[in-house]
Design an enzyme around this catalytic site. Structure first.
Site, short mmCIF file in Angstrom:
data_model
loop_
_atom_site.label_atom_id
_atom_site.label_comp_id
_atom_site.label_asym_id
_atom_site.label_seq_id
_atom_site.Cartn_x
_atom_site.Cartn_y
_atom_site.Cartn_z
N GLY A 141 0.84 -1.20 0.00
CA GLY A 141 0.00 0.00 0.00
C GLY A 141 0.87 1.24 0.00
O GLY A 141 1.88 1.29 0.70
N ILE A 160 1.79 3.31 6.63
CA ILE A 160 1.05 4.20 7.52
C ILE A 160 0.73 3.49 8.83
O ILE A 160 0.47 4.12 9.85
CB ILE A 160 -0.27 4.73 6.89
CG1 ILE A 160 -1.26 3.59 6.60
CG2 ILE A 160 -0.01 5.56 5.67
CD1 ILE A 160 -2.68 4.07 6.35
N ASP A 161 0.74 2.14 8.82
CA ASP A 161 0.28 1.37 9.99
C ASP A 161 1.29 1.40 11.15
O ASP A 161 0.93 1.09 12.27
CB ASP A 161 0.03 -0.09 9.60
CG ASP A 161 -0.98 -0.21 8.47
OD1 ASP A 161 -1.83 0.68 8.35
OD2 ASP A 161 -0.90 -1.20 7.72
N ARG A 193 -4.57 -1.68 9.98
CA ARG A 193 -4.61 -3.16 9.93
C ARG A 193 -4.82 -3.73 11.34
O ARG A 193 -5.74 -3.33 12.00
CB ARG A 193 -3.33 -3.71 9.29
CG ARG A 193 -3.40 -3.71 7.79
CD ARG A 193 -2.57 -4.79 7.18
NE ARG A 193 -1.19 -4.72 7.59
CZ ARG A 193 -0.28 -5.63 7.30
NH1 ARG A 193 -0.61 -6.68 6.59
NH2 ARG A 193 0.97 -5.49 7.69
N GLN A 225 -6.11 8.64 4.35
CA GLN A 225 -4.91 8.54 5.21
C GLN A 225 -3.67 8.14 4.42
O GLN A 225 -2.55 8.27 4.89
CB GLN A 225 -5.15 7.49 6.30
CG GLN A 225 -6.21 7.91 7.29
CD GLN A 225 -6.84 6.72 8.01
OE1 GLN A 225 -6.49 6.45 9.13
NE2 GLN A 225 -7.76 6.03 7.35
O1 F6P Z 1 -1.32 -1.34 5.15
C1 F6P Z 1 -1.81 -0.11 4.77
C2 F6P Z 1 -3.33 -0.14 4.66
O2 F6P Z 1 -3.77 1.15 4.30
C3 F6P Z 1 -4.04 -0.63 5.91
O3 F6P Z 1 -4.11 0.33 6.93
C4 F6P Z 1 -5.38 -1.02 5.34
O4 F6P Z 1 -6.01 -2.02 6.11
C5 F6P Z 1 -5.01 -1.57 3.97
O5 F6P Z 1 -3.73 -1.04 3.65
C6 F6P Z 1 -5.98 -1.21 2.87
O6 F6P Z 1 -5.56 -1.84 1.71
P1 F6P Z 1 -6.17 -1.55 0.27
O7 F6P Z 1 -5.47 -0.34 -0.27
O8 F6P Z 1 -5.85 -2.78 -0.49
O9 F6P Z 1 -7.64 -1.30 0.45
#
Ligand code: F6P
Length: 363
Positions: free
Chosen positions: A6, A133-134, A178, A279
Site C-alpha cells: 500500500g 502508515i500502519d 490493519r 490517510q
Molecule cells: O497497510 C496499509 C493499509 O492502508 C491498511 O491500513 C489497510 O487495512 C489496507 O492497507 C488497505 O488496503 P487496500 O489499499 O488494499 O484497500
C-alpha cells in the site's frame, strides 16, 4: 529500487534521496514499476536520475507505482509466511543480473519486506526501507508515512469535534492500521478523542457508554470515539468489509457497528465516519520528509558497503540498520502498558475498559 505494498506519503521522498545519494557515489539508478511485478515478464523499468526526481520530495504516492496484490505475496494474513515460486525468484534474479544491478532497494511494509527477505535468502543483494502508515514494523521506532496518516486523522477529528459539539452528537471515526492501533492511538491523543478503541486492548460497550455518560454528567454533551479498523468487537470478531483473496481480508465497518450499538443503548444521535484511503494520500508531513530522506540516503550507504539483507531503521535519534529477518519476525503492536496509553489514560481518555476509572499514576 522499487516501491511495494500500500502506498503512503513519503515514498517519493525516499526515491529522491536514494537517487541523489547514489548518483554522488557514481551509481546509475533504475526504478522497477508496480512493485516486484516490474522485475518479471513483462519487465518494466524507468531510469531514475536527479532530474526526473528533482521535484518529488513533497509529492504523495509513488512515481514507480505499487501493488499490494499479485504474484509476489510473501505473507498470508498477519504472520503466515508463503514461499514464492522459485521460478519467479529465478526470473527476478535474471532481470537483476541482465541489468547489472549492484543492489535492489525495496521500499515496503511487512509483506513486501518479507518478500525482500525471500529474495535475500535466494542470494539476491537486497536492502529494505520500512514504509507503512500502519507503523506495525518491528525494529524501527517509526515507519515513514505514519506521521502523515496521523496528521490526516487528527485533522478529521478537529473537524468532527466542531460539528459534534454543535449537534450534541457522538461521532465515531474509523481509522486504518490493519491489526494494530498505532494510528488510532496517536490521532486520538493528538485530536482530543474521548475514547480510543484498538486491537491491543479488549473493550466493552458498557465501558464505552459509561464514558459518554460521564462526559454528559460534567456538561460535555458530545463524544469523539476513535476506532482502529482492526479492533475486535467484544465478541472477539473482526469486522470485515470483504475477502481480498490470498488469505487477506479487507478490514472495515467497525465504526458503524459501534455507532449503531451506542445509539441503541443510550438513545443518542451517533454518526460514523470512515477515513479510509484519505490517510494514504496527500503530501508527507515535515517529519516524514526528513525520515524518508534519511532512510533513502542510508539505504544507499548499505548498498555501497555491500551490507545486504538489512533494513534501515529509525532508532532515535539515529538511523541504523537491522537484518530484514528481524524486522519481519512479527508485527509491532501498541503496548497497552506503554507511556502513550498511560498518558492518555492519565488525562481521562477511555479505552473502553474498566481501567479507565483509575489514573495509571494513582498510587
Ligand atoms: O497497510 C496499509 C493499509 O492502508 C491498511 O491500513 C489497510 O487495512 C489496507 O492497507 C488497505 O488496503 P487496500 O489499499 O488494499 O484497500
Amino acid at each position: 529500487m522499487l516501491t511495494s505494498g500500500g502506498d503512503c506519503p513519503g515514498l517519493n521522498a525516499v526515491i529522491r534521496a536514494a537517487v541523489k545519494t547514489a548518483e554522488r557515489l557514481g551509481y546509475e539508478c533504475i526504478g522497477f514499476l508496480r512493485g516486484f511485478e516490474g522485475l518479471v515478464d513483462p519487465v518494466s523499468t524507468m531510469p531514475l536520475n536527479a532530474r526526473n526526481t528533482a521535484d518529488i520530495l513533497a509529492e504523495g504516492g509513488t512515481i514507480l507505482g505499487s501493488s499490494n496484490r499479485g504474484r509476489f505475496a510473501a505473507k498470508a494474513g498477519t504472520d503466515q509466511r508463503v514461499a514464492v515460486a522459485p521460478a519467479l525468484l529465478d526470473e527476478a534474479a535474471a532481470t537483476l543480473r541482465d541489468l547489472s544491478v549492484t543492489g535492489l532497494i525495496v521500499i515496503g511494509g511487512d509483506g513486501s519486506l518479507t518478500m525482500a527477505q525471500e529474495f535475500f535468502e535466494h542470494g539476491l543483494p537486497v536492502v529494505g526501507v520500512p514504509k507503512t502508515i500502519d507503523n506495525d514494523l518491528r525494529a524501527t521506532a517509526f515507519t515513514f508515512g505514519f506521521d502523515s496518516a496521523v496528521a490526516t486523522a487528527t485533522d478529521a477529528l478537529d473537524k468532527l469535534r466542531t460539528t459534534a459539539a454543535s449537534h450534541e452528537r457522538i461521532m465515531v471515526l474509523e481509522v486504518m492500521g490493519r491489526n494494530t492501533g498505532w494510528i488510532a492511538l496517536h490521532a486520538g491523543i493528538a485530536g482530543g478523542g474521548d475514547v480510543i478503541l484498538i486491537p491491543e486492548i479488549a473493550w466493552t460497550f458498557d465501558d464505552v457508554c459509561r464514558k459518554v455518560l460521564e462526559r454528559e454528567a460534567i456538561g460535555r454533551r458530545f463524544t469523539l470515539i476513535v476506532v482502529a479498523e482492526g479492533a475486535t468487537l467484544p465478541s472477539g470478531d473482526l469486522v470485515i468489509a470483504q475477502n481480498a483473496g490470498q488469505g487477506q481480508v479487507k478490514l472495515g465497518g467497525i465504526g458503524q457497528v459501534i455507532a449503531d450499538e451506542v445509539s441503541r443503548r443510550l438513545d443518542r444521535e451517533t454518526r460514523a465516519v470512515v477515513l479510509g484511503h484519505l490517510q494514504r494520500g496527500g503530501d508527507p508531513t515535515t517529519f516524514d520528509r526528513v525520515l524518508a530522506t534519511e532512510l533513502g540516503a542510508h539505504a544507499v550507504k548499505l548498498v555501497h558497503r555491500g551490507e545486504f539483507g538489512r533494513m534501515v531503521c529509525f532508532r532515535p535519534p539515529e538511523i541504523g540498520s537491522v537484518p530484514i529477518a528481524e524486522a519481519v519476525k512479527s508485527i509491532s503492536c501498541v503496548d497497552p502498558q506503554g507511556s502513550a496509553v498511560q498518558a492518555a489514560r492519565a488525562i481521562g481518555i477511555g479505552f473502553g475498559d474498566a481501567a479507565d476509572q483509575v489514573s495509571p499514576f494513582a498510587g
